[in-house]
Every structure is written in C-alpha cells, then in structure tokens.
Scaffold this motif. Structure first.
Motif, PDB file in Angstrom:
ATOM      1  N   PHE A  81       0.843  -1.197   0.000  1.00  0.00           N
ATOM      2  CA  PHE A  81       0.000   0.000   0.000  1.00  0.00           C
ATOM      3  C   PHE A  81       0.881   1.251   0.000  1.00  0.00           C
ATOM      4  O   PHE A  81       2.043   1.212   0.390  1.00  0.00           O
ATOM      5  N   ALA A  83       0.648   3.819   1.978  1.00  0.00           N
ATOM      6  CA  ALA A  83       1.016   4.278   3.328  1.00  0.00           C
ATOM      7  C   ALA A  83       1.584   3.132   4.163  1.00  0.00           C
ATOM      8  O   ALA A  83       1.331   3.056   5.361  1.00  0.00           O
ATOM      9  N   ALA A  85       1.131   0.564   5.682  1.00  0.00           N
ATOM     10  CA  ALA A  85       0.115  -0.307   6.292  1.00  0.00           C
ATOM     11  C   ALA A  85       0.718  -1.442   7.098  1.00  0.00           C
ATOM     12  O   ALA A  85       0.100  -2.502   7.242  1.00  0.00           O
ATOM     13  N   PHE A  87       1.470  -3.344  10.512  1.00  0.00           N
ATOM     14  CA  PHE A  87       0.711  -3.367  11.760  1.00  0.00           C
ATOM     15  C   PHE A  87       1.602  -2.775  12.862  1.00  0.00           C
ATOM     16  O   PHE A  87       2.649  -3.350  13.176  1.00  0.00           O
ATOM     17  N   PRO A  88       1.209  -1.647  13.453  1.00  0.00           N
ATOM     18  CA  PRO A  88       2.136  -0.943  14.355  1.00  0.00           C
ATOM     19  C   PRO A  88       2.399  -1.678  15.654  1.00  0.00           C
ATOM     20  O   PRO A  88       3.385  -1.419  16.323  1.00  0.00           O
ATOM     21  N   ASN A  89       1.503  -2.607  16.018  1.00  0.00           N
ATOM     22  CA  ASN A  89       1.641  -3.320  17.297  1.00  0.00           C
ATOM     23  C   ASN A  89       2.523  -4.554  17.174  1.00  0.00           C
ATOM     24  O   ASN A  89       2.691  -5.283  18.138  1.00  0.00           O
ATOM     25  N   MET A  90       3.033  -4.815  15.975  1.00  0.00           N
ATOM     26  CA  MET A  90       3.853  -6.015  15.773  1.00  0.00           C
ATOM     27  C   MET A  90       5.268  -5.625  15.355  1.00  0.00           C
ATOM     28  O   MET A  90       5.470  -4.609  14.686  1.00  0.00           O
ATOM     29  N   PHE A  98       2.823 -12.625   9.586  1.00  0.00           N
ATOM     30  CA  PHE A  98       1.359 -12.544   9.787  1.00  0.00           C
ATOM     31  C   PHE A  98       0.576 -13.445   8.822  1.00  0.00           C
ATOM     32  O   PHE A  98      -0.288 -14.216   9.224  1.00  0.00           O
ATOM     33  N   PHE A 130      10.129  -2.387  15.865  1.00  0.00           N
ATOM     34  CA  PHE A 130       8.748  -2.031  15.543  1.00  0.00           C
ATOM     35  C   PHE A 130       8.753  -1.080  14.343  1.00  0.00           C
ATOM     36  O   PHE A 130       9.767  -0.390  14.106  1.00  0.00           O
ATOM     37  N   PHE A 132       7.681   1.860  13.830  1.00  0.00           N
ATOM     38  CA  PHE A 132       8.024   3.270  14.065  1.00  0.00           C
ATOM     39  C   PHE A 132       9.529   3.480  14.196  1.00  0.00           C
ATOM     40  O   PHE A 132      10.010   4.604  14.112  1.00  0.00           O
ATOM     41  N   ARG A 146       6.438  -8.779   3.739  1.00  0.00           N
ATOM     42  CA  ARG A 146       5.185  -9.302   4.300  1.00  0.00           C
ATOM     43  C   ARG A 146       4.253  -9.787   3.187  1.00  0.00           C
ATOM     44  O   ARG A 146       3.605 -10.823   3.316  1.00  0.00           O
TER      45      ARG A 146
END
Lengths: 353, 290
Positions: A81, A83, A85, A87-90, A98, A130, A132, A146
């Motif tokens: 994508f 942006a 996309a 997953f910020p929590n992983m 995933f 992560f 970020f 991914r």
C-alpha cells in the motif's frame, strides 16, 4: 492462456462509471503498470483484482480460476500500500509472519520464511524492531517482505513509492523489480509517475477516464503513442500544425520546409492541416547531415539538469522544449540567442484522437 | 558567582499567564482539598496525629460499602465499555447511514453529563415501582418486574441507571479511537488471508487496547465517585462509599469528619491504584508507539 485476466470490467459508484469495459491479459511473471492521472480508475481496477471492490460487470481469473466472487482473504494475493500499512503493534518479524500465521503455518516454517524474506530485502538484523523505529524506505521493504512471505500468486503494488523521497524511491523501485524478476511473480503496479512506470515495467497500461487508452511496452508507449492523451501524459511533447502536401507519400510542410512523416499514407487531403508532435530529444541542436529540415529557434529559457540541458525556444511559431546532452567543453546557449535546429520527419508523431 | 554589571532584568513569564486561572482553580479545589483530606485522615478532632480513623474503616459496614462501590464501578465500567464499544463500532464500521452518527454523538454528549436528581427522577418515572414502563409491561404484557426480582432502588437498579451516562461516555471517547484504525490495516490483513475475527484479535484490538483500558479506568472512576445520582435514587439506604462519605462530612451532628477524610483517603488510594494499574498496562501495550 494468460495467468491473470480481466474481462470487460466495469465499476459504477452511484452515478459515476469509474471503470468502463476494461480488459487486460497478464502473462505469468509479467510486470504491468497501470499509469494514469488521479481519478482515471487505475486504483479501482487494482482493488477489484485484490477483492476489495466487486466489479459491477465483467470477470477476473487468476491461473484459470474465476476469482470474481471470492473474498480478498481467499485470493492468495500479496499487496503493498501507499502508506506502508504495517501493523504498528507487531515487530518487523511478526508483520512478515502474519500471513503465514493466519494460515496456520507451524512456527518453525514461519521463522524460516521470515528469515528468508528479511534476507531478501536486506533487513535481516531488524526483525525485532517495531515499524516506528524504521525509515519510510525500510518500512516499505518490510511491507514487500510481508506481501511475499505467504507465496502469493499475484503481487499488487498500490503506489508504494509515492510517500518516499526521490533517492529512496529510485533505489526501492529497482529493488522491487529485481526481486520480482528473481521470484518470477506476476505483478501489477499502480502509479501516476510515468518515469517510474517506464523504468520497471514489461508493459504499461495508460488509463484515461476509466478506459485503457493504450497498452504496450514502455518504448512503444513513449515513441508511438496512439492517442493525444497518451502522447501528452507520457513524457514532454512539442506539438505543431503541419500542412499536408502529398498524403500518399506522407509529405507535409512545416514553416515552408518539407518533411516526410512515417505514417503514410495520411488520412487527409492535400492542403489540410494535421497535428503532429515531437519529443524534446527529437529537436536536435545544430546543422546535422541526416536532417530533413533546418529551422532557426530563439532560446527563451535554459534549464541545466546535469547530464541533460533542456532549452525552451520559439520555433516555427510554437513554444517548444528541446533536450541536448551536456558537454563539459561546450557551454549551453544563452537566453535570447538564435540556434539552428535539425528535424527529421521520421521522428514526428501523428496525433489522432 | 559574581554579579554581572548592570544585572539582568526580571522578565515576567507571560507565556504562563494563560494557564494561571486553571492553576489557581486546581490548587484551590483539587490540591488543597486533597491535602486536607490526606492530613485529616491522620488527625483526631483536636488535630493530633492518629491512625484510629484508618483503623475505624475496618468495620463490617464500611468494608461492605467499599466492596459494593468496587463492584458497582467495575460492573458499570465493564458493561459501559462493552455496550458503548459495540454501538460505536456499529456506527463507525457497521455500514449504518451517515445520518445516524451525528445524532448519536450529540445525544451521547448530553447523556454522559445527565446525572443527579434529574437522572434519578427519569428512572423512577420509567422503571420505578409505578413507573411508566413498569406499569405498561404489567398491564399490557402481564410482566411484573417486581415479582421477577427487579428493584430500581437496588444494586442492579443503580447499575442500569449508571449505564445511562457510562455508555454515552464510552461512545464519545472510543469513536475517535475507532476512526484511527486505518482502512489499510484491515485490507492488508484481509489480503494476507486473515478473517474478520483474526483481524480484530491480532491487529485492531491490540491497537485499541490502550484506549479501551483508559476508558475503562475513566468509567470506573466516574462510577466510583458518583454520589448525586446514587443519593437521589436510593437516599442513604444504599451502602456505597460516596453516600457513607457524604453522611460523615455533611455536618450532621452524628457525623465524624475525620472518619469521612479516612473514607475519602481510601477512595483516593483505590483510584490511584486503578490509575497506576492503567498506566502500567498502557506502557506495556504501547511499547510499539513512539
């Protein structure tokens, strides 16, 4: 039989027909770019292939199987994508794993595939970070890993480079192309950037108003645009009005000089005017021996772009752009000076619709 | 340090001037009262130090009041979160017409502040022993709520009444969090093969967890400190901490203000514990954020 086919696809949102009778066959391992301005329907076509939008009419097959009615999670497609996309929590590794995890792959298989994918994108040491903690380019490479980890049959790229800065963009697009060729995965790439599309695609689909205006290899699209829209959208174009002298031989007159167009016989009568175009690099500075016509132009602007110098000039009553290579021993013409420009009829593009 | 010749002129920190009213308000009505409560909890009526007030909390009646308050706060926070989340999710993701969202948010804004005597009256008038709904169910359908064990002036009656402001508060807070879930995350999960349930379990709920936790803590504190609605609905008969506290400090001749301070001190401790738990869990769950 083609690996991916879209047949007479239509998409209507309310009163708006966004995609109109769109058909395309993509061979296995081919890299196709959907190129066009905003709102031309290219992303909608991609989203129909992904399964995020249902076609109002028409069908889609992948490897001979009709997937038109299948949900996105049953199509075995990978997607990047604009942006990122992620997953910020992983962590990076969990993001890459995933697709395999939701399909129930054993942990050992997941770990091995994650390591393989991270090595492929050159981020083997960053599995524990992560999103970020990564730069935009790194995030998009993780998104590629991914998307590829579950071994999808088709890879969809929805303007994945547009959020990146210029240098990273070029490097990542080359990496995407290299990995795509290495894995031989059928890929559809949506972009509005013609340079991006031309540099990495096997074929380009130029879209305008929901239809495919022209499908062809980058060389063909650039040098033989079939419509005025394609000619204008892809690359820079200088347009002229020429007077037909002899339709049978393709002879026309420009500023009193004769030129022979490559599209003879012309579909016009003698004395009629035609719209023709020339790429900036087809207007050559100086008096060249193979030139059919020699015109004088007045320089109005000079853009030094490194290896190439782009001049703006008045030529035969038209404002034109012409490109010339930089030579360290020859300074570019100055603004206001007059230069000789050589033209050849074979370089002209006859504009139709 | 030698004094510089001429010296520096003292500058008035004008940038702090804007928040001065807030600081005065906070000191006067939050910090000073809290200090008074904490100090008062450890003082006798004549001002000397004692632990007796805290020891006096350990009576059947006060332990029961704390237990009932904790249960009430926990149950209303949990139900408020669950129901409010479902309603907010229906509005944000459920494909409801866009026209539903604004009225719901507006209503929630009003209802989350609807408490005290008006709320108690509204519930007595509808679900009380001779309330409209109670009578209508009995006369039209033969359903006797009282015979079925329902009593508005009870724990579960208070739960239902509290939910009237707890659910809207949850809706107001969680809608922006749900809006923050990017469409691309859902689509990326789907294209990778995840079902809707897997997306929610593995992506959306972990991302929302800090917000859910924060809202739960807020709803818990909201219910734990609510006194006006409880008192207006049940009077002094329901044994919860805020009503007990109210009885101690209202100036009643039978009251013991220092025991009241000890009760309030206990409430501060419980609220602080809840907040520490919330902050600890939030830090753990947000380690993926900047």
């Amino acid at each position: 039989m083609s690996f991916l086919t879209m047949t007479h696809l239509e998409k209507i949102f309310g009163q708006n027909r966004v995609v109109k009778d769109f058909s395309l066959s993509v061979e296995k391992g081919e890299f196709i770019s959907l190129l066009g301005p905003s709102g031309c329907g290219k992303t909608t076509v991609l989203r129909m292939v992904a399964g995020f939008e249902s076609p109002s009419a028409g069908g889609i097959t992948i490897d001979g199987k009709d997937v038109t009615g299948l949900k996105a999670n049953s199509r075995n497609i990978g997607m990047m994508f604009q942006a990122y996309a992620l997953f910020p929590n992983m962590t990076v590794a969990d993001n890459v794993a995933f697709g395999l995890k939701v399909k129930g792959a054993p942990k050992a298989e997941r770990d091995a595939r994650v390591a393989e994918m991270l090595a492929l994108i050159g981020l083997a040491d960053l599995g524990g970070r992560f999103p970020f903690q990564l730069s935009g380019g790194q995030q998009q490479r993780v998104a590629l890993a991914r998307a590829l980890a579950p071994r999808p049959s088709v890879l969809l790229l929805d303007e994945p480079l547009s959020a990146l800065d210029a240098k990273v963009r070029v490097s990542l697009r080359n990496q995407i192309r290299q990995i795509q060729q290495e894995l031989g995965i059928t890929t559809i790439f949506v972009t509005h950037d013609q340079e991006e599309a031309m540099s990495i695609s096997d074929r380009i689909v130029v879209m305008n108003g929901g239809v495919a205006d022209q499908v062809g290899a980058p060389f063909e699209i650039y040098n033989r645009p079939r419509t005025r829209f394609v000619a204008n959208f892809v690359g820079t174009l200088n347009t002229f009005e020429v007077e037909v002298a002899d339709p049978a031989s393709g002879r026309v007159m420009l500023a009193g000089q004769g030129l022979t167009l490559p599209d003879a016989p012309l579909a016009a009568r003698a004395g009629e005017t035609l719209s023709v175009a020339l790429r900036p690099e087809a207007l050559r500075l100086g008096r060249l021996p193979d030139a059919e016509a020699l015109l004088t132009a007045k320089v109005t602007d000079v853009h030094f772009m490194g290896s190439v110098i782009r001049l703006k000039a008045d030529l035969a009553g038209a404002a034109v752009s012409l490109d010339t290579f930089n030579r360290p021993d020859t300074p570019p013409p100055v603004v206001g000076s007059e230069v000789e420009v050589s033209l050849s009829g074979r370089d002209f593009i006859l504009l139709q619709a | 340090m030698p004094k510089q010749p001429g010296g520096q002129r003292l500058r008035l920190p004008l940038e702090w001037l804007g928040i001065l009213p807030f600081m005065i308000f906070a000191v006067l009505f939050l910090i000073l009262p809290t200090m008074k409560i904490v100090i008062g909890a450890f003082q006798t009526a004549d001002g000397s130090f004692t632990l007796q007030n805290l020891i006096d909390l350990n009576t059947d009646s006060i332990r029961s009041a704390y237990w009932t308050s904790l249960k009430l706060s926990f149950v209303t926070a949990l139900l408020g979160c669950a129901i409010g989340f479902a309603m907010a999710a229906a509005v944000v993701f459920g494909g409801l017409p866009k026209g539903v969202r604004n009225p719901l948010v507006t209503f929630s804004g009003v209802a989350s502040n609807f408490a005290g005597v008006p709320l108690a009256f509204a519930f007595i008038a509808t679900l009380g022993p001779v309330g409209l709904v109670t009578v209508w169910l009995r006369t039209e359908f033969g359903i006797n709520l009282r015979a079925m064990g329902f009593n508005l002036l009870s724990f579960w009656g208070l739960v239902i009444t509290y939910l009237f402001f707890q659910i809207p508060l949850m809706i107001l807070i969680i809608i922006p969090a749900l809006d923050g879930l990017k469409r691309e995350w859902r689509e990326a999960a789907a294209v990778l093969g995840a079902t809707g349930a897997q997306y929610w379990r593995m992506v959306a709920l972990p991302i929302l967890f800090p917000s859910l936790l924060g809202t739960f803590a807020l709803l818990f504190a909201n219910a734990f400190g609510a006194v006006a609605t409880a008192f207006a609905l049940t009077g002094p008969q329901l044994n919860i901490v805020p009503i007990k506290l109210f009885a101690q400090i209202r100036g009643d001749v039978l009251g013991n203000p220092n025991l009241g301070y000890a009760l309030a001190f206990g409430m501060i401790v419980i609220t602080a514990l809840a907040n520490f738990l919330y902050i600890w869990l939030r830090v753990r769950s947000e380690r993926w954020l900047k």
